[in-house]
Design a protein around this motif. Structure first.
Motif, short mmCIF file in Angstrom:
data_model
loop_
_atom_site.label_atom_id
_atom_site.label_comp_id
_atom_site.label_asym_id
_atom_site.label_seq_id
_atom_site.Cartn_x
_atom_site.Cartn_y
_atom_site.Cartn_z
N ARG A 194 0.84 -1.21 0.00
CA ARG A 194 0.00 0.00 0.00
C ARG A 194 0.87 1.25 0.00
N ASP A 246 -5.01 -6.79 -4.18
CA ASP A 246 -6.01 -5.80 -3.78
C ASP A 246 -5.42 -4.78 -2.80
N GLU A 276 -5.34 -0.59 -3.56
CA GLU A 276 -6.12 0.36 -2.75
C GLU A 276 -5.77 1.82 -3.04
N THR A 291 -7.46 3.41 -6.29
CA THR A 291 -8.90 3.56 -6.46
C THR A 291 -9.27 5.04 -6.42
#
Length: 341
Positions: free
Chosen positions: A144, A274, A278, A281
């Protein structure tokens, strides 16, 4: 072996050549070695530091890395890279300005010679994972943070390329594919037939990825567990940019995802994908579109890996196979396999 250190005292030096025992590096040249160590001594002095103990030297065809024992609580590191990766020193200095805290800030840089001196960053993620049982979630937060850093760096993409970082944007990859296949001496006749048949699909993947709605930015291109410092105050730091490219950011996921798959099994891949997605998005691209782009980038990222081996082990036209050809051929075959996502 024992050599005179910059302070005039004897400094014990251990040398690790890895799996390239016959590789000749600038460290073997006493004049160039003395020049580098004199530069190191001057840079240390500018920071109030003096070399006080043993050196550990790691020699590879793509870098000379020296761990220096100095006054103070932690060692410092000298790194020298070949012309193919000379951009790394200047890039490291620029990244420390643009994304402070997310990369180590060099103590000194000589961008023209590809030299840099950096402080010790503490344990790396691989050491943490080897020392205690940690689940696959250990990769989620670094991914992330890395993705968020890539988004932050997107406005600097042209400047990064101007520093000498190779371009591997989706529009560049078909031509790169052709060059890599033509130059590689380890590909078999069957490989070449299969890659020729794959070429139209590569073009289509590149066109689709270029239109994915995600801006090109910095791609570390080799972000494995030993290129990430364990977190300080919750923030990871990313280093060793010698394989870096300017291209589609999602190509960065290939190497860490493969490392996590090897350690934890293939079932971890969707959650890590995923987690990486993040920060991407909210940019007008749907979740399905982002996942599709990751799948395309997974295939195409292998070209960047092959190109890196080709840069570090260049072959003259008509020359014999070299050490990097086998690794390059491995990566050139990868796009033929369906992504495991």
């Amino acid at each position: 072996m024992t050599e005179g250190g910059p302070t005039g005292t004897d400094t014990t030096t251990t040398v690790d050549r890895g799996r390239f025992p016959d590789s000749v590096t600038p460290w073997e040249d006493p004049v160039r070695r003395a020049q580098a160590l004199a530069w190191v001594a001057g840079c240390l002095a500018a920071h109030g530091l003096v070399e006080t103990g043993p050196r550990a030297v790691r020699l590879r065809p793509w870098s000379v890395l020296v761990r220096l024992t100095v006054t103070g609580p932690a060692p410092v590191w000298f790194k020298a890279v070949p012309p193919a990766a000379a951009f790394e020193a200047g890039l490291a200095e620029a990244l420390a300005r643009w994304v402070p805290g997310q990369v180590p800030a060099p103590l000194a840089v000589d961008a023209a010679r590809g030299w840099m001196l950096t402080p010790d960053g503490g344990p790396v993620l691989s050491q943490v994972l080897d020392q205690r049982a940690v689940g696959p979630g250990c990769w989620e937060e670094p991914l992330r943070q890395y993705a968020a850093m890539q988004r932050e760096l997107a406005p600097h993409a042209e400047t990064i390329e101007a520093l000498g970082v190779p371009a591997a944007r989706p529009r560049d990859l078909p031509e790169l594919f052709d060059r890599l296949v033509a130059e590689n001496r380890a590909l078999t006749r069957e490989d070449r037939r299969a890659l020729a048949a794959l070429r139209p699909r590569v073009t289509g993947w590149c066109e689709e990825l270029a239109s994915s709605g995600v801006a090109d930015t910095l791609d570390h291109a080799d972000l494995h567990e030993s290129q990430v410092f364990a977190p300080v105050d919750g923030r990871y730091a990313f280093f060793d940019w010698g394989d870096a490219l300017v291209g589609h950011p999602f190509c960065s996921l290939l190497v860490p995802a493969r490392a996590a798959r090897e350690r934890y099994g293939p079932e971890v891949l969707p959650r890590l994908r995923d987690a990486y997605l993040e920060p991407w998005t909210g940019g007008g691209v749907t979740t399905a579109g982002l996942r599709r782009a990751v799948s395309l980038a997974w295939r195409l990222a292998a070209l960047g890996r092959a190109a890196s081996w080709g840069r570090m082990f260049p072959v003259p036209p008509g020359g014999p196979a070299v050490a990097g050809d086998a690794e390059g051929a491995f990566w050139l075959r990868e796009p033929m396999s369906a992504p495991p996502l």
